[in-house]
Design a protein around this motif. Structure first.
Motif, mmCIF file in Angstrom:
data_model
loop_
_atom_site.group_PDB
_atom_site.id
_atom_site.type_symbol
_atom_site.label_atom_id
_atom_site.label_comp_id
_atom_site.label_asym_id
_atom_site.label_seq_id
_atom_site.Cartn_x
_atom_site.Cartn_y
_atom_site.Cartn_z
ATOM 1 N N ILE A 121 0.844 -1.197 0.000
ATOM 2 C CA ILE A 121 0.000 0.000 0.000
ATOM 3 C C ILE A 121 0.880 1.247 0.000
ATOM 4 C CG2 ILE A 121 -1.657 1.325 1.388
ATOM 5 C CD1 ILE A 121 -2.792 -1.387 2.334
ATOM 6 N N ASP A 122 0.508 2.199 -0.833
ATOM 7 C CA ASP A 122 1.189 3.501 -0.926
ATOM 8 C C ASP A 122 2.620 3.417 -1.461
ATOM 9 O OD1 ASP A 122 -0.753 5.378 -0.292
ATOM 10 O OD2 ASP A 122 -0.457 5.165 1.854
ATOM 11 N N ASP A 123 2.975 2.325 -2.113
ATOM 12 C CA ASP A 123 4.315 2.190 -2.694
ATOM 13 C C ASP A 123 4.241 2.512 -4.185
ATOM 14 O OD1 ASP A 123 6.850 1.501 -3.571
ATOM 15 O OD2 ASP A 123 6.991 -0.262 -2.258
ATOM 16 N N ALA A 124 4.349 3.783 -4.524
ATOM 17 C CA ALA A 124 4.215 4.213 -5.914
ATOM 18 C C ALA A 124 5.318 3.644 -6.792
ATOM 19 C CB ALA A 124 4.218 5.740 -5.987
ATOM 20 N N LEU A 125 6.530 3.522 -6.252
ATOM 21 C CA LEU A 125 7.645 2.994 -7.033
ATOM 22 C C LEU A 125 7.413 1.544 -7.421
ATOM 23 C CD1 LEU A 125 10.447 3.276 -8.256
ATOM 24 C CD2 LEU A 125 11.420 2.727 -6.002
ATOM 25 N N ALA A 126 6.976 0.727 -6.457
ATOM 26 C CA ALA A 126 6.701 -0.680 -6.750
ATOM 27 C C ALA A 126 5.567 -0.807 -7.759
ATOM 28 C CB ALA A 126 6.352 -1.427 -5.467
ATOM 29 N N LEU A 127 4.552 0.028 -7.615
ATOM 30 C CA LEU A 127 3.422 0.004 -8.538
ATOM 31 C C LEU A 127 3.869 0.387 -9.939
ATOM 32 C CD1 LEU A 127 0.419 -0.373 -9.025
ATOM 33 C CD2 LEU A 127 0.026 1.947 -8.144
ATOM 34 N N ALA A 128 4.704 1.413 -10.047
ATOM 35 C CA ALA A 128 5.218 1.837 -11.355
ATOM 36 C C ALA A 128 6.030 0.734 -12.006
ATOM 37 C CB ALA A 128 6.061 3.099 -11.200
#
Length: 308
Positions: A276-283
């Motif tokens: 949750i809230d990990d924009a880098l991992a999501l990207a």
């Protein structure tokens, strides 16, 4: 507008198609009442206004007694607290970890995830009066919304996210992730209190040209069916109807590790889970699935098979 409200309409429609005798007592939202009335469903209006609770409770009591049901199904906190006692079985449906003070007079509780059902028992409800019933998704018609309707090229990777534009849904994290990806257009379908902030954030991040704010969509599966990749970036999601809808459409899914996603997605098998809230991992995961179309297709096929 939200997933719980949409599923309410689906359930009422399914009861009607199965010839279940029912009457709906709902807030007088014009569009919803028109859709349900068109299906031939019997409707009664009620404001469910806290400041007029006594008046509205009496109104519901009168409507229910006139209909004379064997079961009254109430939908989440407010409707449950407004439901009068009577010579019927009171069943309440919970889509989250709600304050149980609203449910003390119920006969049965239904949780739409195993986690919610187990939690209800942990809170002291008798296990034999708690039922787990997962939400269903209507069969996908397979009619994808045309990309041209939202200024999107046919050959551009299309990322779709859908839900109420609320801080719990984590769409700000998704926008930060999109800013860290190499390509792709995002369709963000839904409306809510965060819309202006999200629009401003997309400008601030320099990705406004890559984001389409679609507003509320009456046919969410048509939007999902158009996607190459579906994202559920929620901070808090007890179930997540959108995940079920993406599964039903056979779309590769990336979701955060919210309670509902963890319960229904097998990481790396029929979907991908990130913190949750990990924009880098999501990207990173977005880039990988956009680049590796074979892996994305495999995930989508597995998602469809696991749900069906």
């Amino acid at each position: 507008h939200g997933g719980a409200e949409l599923f309410f309409e689906w359930l009422a429609g399914k009861f009607h198609s199965e010839d279940v005798s029912q009457m709906l007592c709902i807030k007088p939202y014009k569009d919803r009442m028109e859709r349900l009335a068109t299906e031939g469903i019997t409707l009664q209006r009620c404001g469910f206004r806290p400041v007029m609770k006594l008046f509205d409770t009496c109104r519901i009591d009168r409507q229910v007694k006139q209909f004379s049901p064997t079961v009254v199904l109430s939908w989440m906190n407010r409707a449950t607290s407004f439901t009068p006692s009577g010579n019927w079985t009171h069943v309440a449906r919970l889509g989250g970890y709600y304050n149980l003070k609203y449910y003390q007079k119920c006969d049965w509780l239904v949780g739409n995830t195993r986690g919610i059902a187990d939690w209800l028992v942990q809170q002291g409800w008798p296990a034999h009066k708690v039922h787990h019933q997962v939400n269903f998704v209507p069969a996908s018609e397979g009619n994808a919304a045309p990309r041209s309707a939202f200024d999107t090229d046919e050959d551009c990777p299309l990322i779709v996210a859908l839900g109420r534009l609320h801080i719990n849904k984590g769409f700000d994290t998704l926008l930060h992730a999109l800013a860290g990806t190499k390509e792709g257009i995002l369709w963000l379908a839904g409306d809510g209190p965060e819309r202006l902030r999200l629009e401003a954030l997309s400008e601030e991040l320099g990705i406004a040209r890559r984001v389409r704010f679609l507003g509320w969509q009456a046919d969410p599966q048509g939007i999902i069916a158009a996607a190459d990749l579906f994202i559920c970036p929620s901070r808090y999601e007890p179930f997540g109807n959108v995940i079920a809808e993406a599964f039903a459409c056979g779309k590769p899914i990336i979701a955060t590790r919210s309670a509902g996603a963890v319960e229904y997605i097998n990481d790396g098998s029929d979907g991908v889970l990130v913190a949750i809230d990990d924009a880098l991992a999501l990207a990173t995961e977005i880039d990988q699935l956009i680049t590796n179309k074979a892996a994305a297709k495999k995930l989508g096929t597995a998602a469809y098979e696991s749900w069906n």
